[in-house]
Design an enzyme around this catalytic site. Structure first.
Site, PDB file in Angstrom:
ATOM      1  N   ARG A  49       0.693  -1.902  -0.196  1.00 39.70           N
ATOM      2  CA  ARG A  49       0.003  -0.281   0.317  1.00 39.70           C
ATOM      3  C   ARG A  49       0.358   1.633   0.239  1.00 39.70           C
ATOM      4  NH1 ARG A  49      -1.139   1.667   4.865  1.00 39.70           N
ATOM      5  NH2 ARG A  49      -2.425  -0.133   5.344  1.00 39.70           N
ATOM      6  N   TYR A 102     -18.054  16.953 -13.778  1.00 37.35           N
ATOM      7  CA  TYR A 102     -18.301  15.621 -14.174  1.00 37.35           C
ATOM      8  C   TYR A 102     -19.487  15.063 -13.142  1.00 37.35           C
ATOM      9  CZ  TYR A 102     -17.817  10.896 -13.358  1.00 37.35           C
ATOM     10  OH  TYR A 102     -17.589   9.470 -13.307  1.00 37.35           O
ATOM     11  N   ASP A 174      -9.430  19.586 -13.844  1.00 38.96           N
ATOM     12  CA  ASP A 174      -9.782  17.462 -14.228  1.00 38.96           C
ATOM     13  C   ASP A 174      -8.988  17.898 -15.543  1.00 38.96           C
ATOM     14  OD1 ASP A 174     -11.084  15.264 -14.881  1.00 38.96           O
ATOM     15  OD2 ASP A 174     -12.046  15.280 -14.112  1.00 38.96           O
ATOM     16  N   LYS A 199      -9.857   6.559 -18.707  1.00 41.24           N
ATOM     17  CA  LYS A 199      -9.757   7.053 -20.012  1.00 41.24           C
ATOM     18  C   LYS A 199      -9.222   7.085 -20.939  1.00 41.24           C
ATOM     19  CE  LYS A 199     -14.193   7.754 -17.664  1.00 41.24           C
ATOM     20  NZ  LYS A 199     -13.823   8.434 -16.560  1.00 41.24           N
TER      21      LYS A 199
HETATM   22  C1  LIG Z   1     -14.626   9.265 -15.584  1.00 45.25           C
HETATM   23  C2  LIG Z   1     -14.706  10.291 -14.668  1.00 45.25           C
HETATM   24  C3  LIG Z   1     -13.849  11.155 -13.759  1.00 45.25           C
HETATM   25  C4  LIG Z   1     -14.119   9.752 -12.521  1.00 45.25           C
HETATM   26  O1  LIG Z   1     -13.495   9.148 -12.772  1.00 45.25           O
HETATM   27  P1  LIG Z   1     -13.240   7.676 -12.056  1.00 45.25           P
HETATM   28  O2  LIG Z   1     -11.925   7.137 -12.487  1.00 45.25           O
HETATM   29  O3  LIG Z   1     -14.416   6.422 -12.762  1.00 45.25           O
HETATM   30  O4  LIG Z   1     -13.686   7.162 -10.670  1.00 45.25           O
HETATM   31  C5  LIG Z   1     -13.476  12.454 -12.836  1.00 45.25           C
HETATM   32  N1  LIG Z   1     -13.918  13.510 -14.309  1.00 45.25           N
HETATM   33  C6  LIG Z   1     -13.867  12.768 -15.574  1.00 45.25           C
HETATM   34  C7  LIG Z   1     -13.884  13.440 -16.374  1.00 45.25           C
HETATM   35  C8  LIG Z   1     -13.555  11.468 -15.523  1.00 45.25           C
HETATM   36  O5  LIG Z   1     -14.604  11.046 -17.217  1.00 45.25           O
END
Ligand SMILES: *Cc1c(COP(=O)(O)O)cnc(C)c1O
Length: 382
Positions: A49, A102, A174, A199
């Protein structure tokens, strides 16, 4: 080294002195690491961890891609966001965020962090003045997503970071939609870049992960402490998948963009598609800002299907190559209906005010052949 070279090599240099010379870093599954000396770990690792060699390799890769000094990998994008918020914010602190955020980020702040005395206001972050108006004496953080999801509007990272710094707040961006290949918030003055590694960075819809990239040493040390203390770490296997996926990030992003541009142009000329939103189109209201702060326009776009809900449902039912699914950034093309899927939890009045009508559909354009994708959309639009 340039981006494409770092994407393949950073964090994965073969170890010919003490290792077996693996070109690809092994998946280190060991939960604990033996030591020679009772006082300190022999090779820096003690418990998985706290630190793991496969995760470490990914963190080196991610820092190289965002050109930051440090990166930390987490179990999901939201795990990264939670660790960041719990590290930076205290009871009584306030956050200003873009209103087209988001859904999971919105939920984290509104439903969970609010119980710990953290408040948030949502503003139209296309306008720097609106963000400034949203500031209070206790504002500690500006949270931006640019381009936004699903409306693809932009905020001026450079201008907003400057304003936030002057008022003693940190700027978080983000950067999931653009990936480090097309946008680098830290270079524009932001303090932390957040990614859902799930993503584009991993890119194959087969792993969930998240990351924080930053260059401030003090904040990094606090985050690293909490990565271990809160424990929301990325597993060794998911770290391997993200390392593998990230090698083709430049190739994939180029293709996502090329396909998205072709599809945006096709939709512009189609009578049943309205309000095509793609930052690479000259008609996008913030095209100049997009050109200035991004190196490309990405693979995400949205548009309104002409008609009412029955026409939208008919379209969604007829696409074949585009899978009807949430998420984005994988090699396969996806379509989703924000009003009933990703943004169903946003109250209807608020949603429509933002522009997320029942007609809006969002595409995550994959890397398939553009002609096939356009044919699929043409048939479905009818
Ligand atoms: C999917 C997403 C998140 C969250 O990420 P996870 O891996 O699903 O927890 C945050 N911001 C954006 C823009 C996203 O598309």
């Amino acid at each position: 080294m340039k981006f494409a070279t770092k994407a393949v090599h950073a964090g994965e240099e073969p170890d010919l002195d003490s290792g077996s010379g693996d070109v690809v870093i092994p998946i280190h599954l060991s939960a604990t690491f033996a030591r020679k000396d009772v006082d300190k770990p022999t090779r820096g690792y003690e418990y998985s961890r706290t630190g793991n060699p496969t995760r470490h390799a990914l963190e080196v890769r991610l820092a190289a891609l965002e050109d930051s000094k440090y990166a930390l990998a987490f179990a999901s994008g939201l795990a990264a966001e939670t660790t960041l918020a719990l590290t930076v914010l205290r009871k009584g602190d306030h956050v200003v965020a873009s209103d087209d955020l988001y859904g999971g980020t919105r939920r984290l702040f509104v439903h969970t962090l609010s119980r710990f005395g953290v408040s948030i206001s949502f503003v139209d972050a296309r306008l720097t003045s609106r963000v400034m108006d949203g500031f209070r004496k206790n504002t500690k953080m500006v949270w931006l997503e640019t381009p936004t999801n699903p409306l693809l509007t932009l905020s001026d990272i450079r201008a907003l970071s400057r304003v936030a710094k002057r008022r003693g707040a940190i700027t978080v961006v983000d950067n999931t939609f653009m990936s480090p290949y097309f946008q680098n918030p830290l270079k524009l003055g932001a303090d932390v870049a957040v990614h859902s590694v799930t993503k584009f960075i991993s890119g194959h819809s087969d792993s969930v992960g998240g990351a924080l990239m930053l260059s401030d040493k003090k904040l990094y040390e606090e985050l690293r402490f909490n990565q271990n203390a809160l424990g929301a770490i990325l597993s060794p296997f998911d770290s391997f998948l993200a390392l593998r996926g990230s090698k083709t990030l430049p190739l994939r992003m180029e293709r996502h963009q090329e396909n998205a541009m072709k599809i945006a142009k096709f939709l512009l000329s189609h009578p049943k598609a309205k309000n095509v939103r793609y930052p690479g189109l000259k008609i996008h209201p913030q095209f100049n800002l997009a050109k200035r702060q991004m190196k490309g326009f990405g693979g995400m776009l949205s548009f309104d299907v002409d008609g009412g809900l029955p026409e939208v449902r008919r379209f969604l039912g007829r696409v074949k190559i585009f899978a009807l699914a949430e998420s984005l950034g994988g090699v396969e093309s996806l379509v989703e209906h924000p009003a009933s899927m990703t943004h169903a939890s946003v109250p209807r009045g608020e949603r429509v005010k933002l522009g997320i009508t029942d007609n809006l559909v969002r595409l995550s354009v994959g890397i398939e052949d553009a002609d096939d994708l356009i044919h699929d959309l043409a048939v479905a639009l009818g």
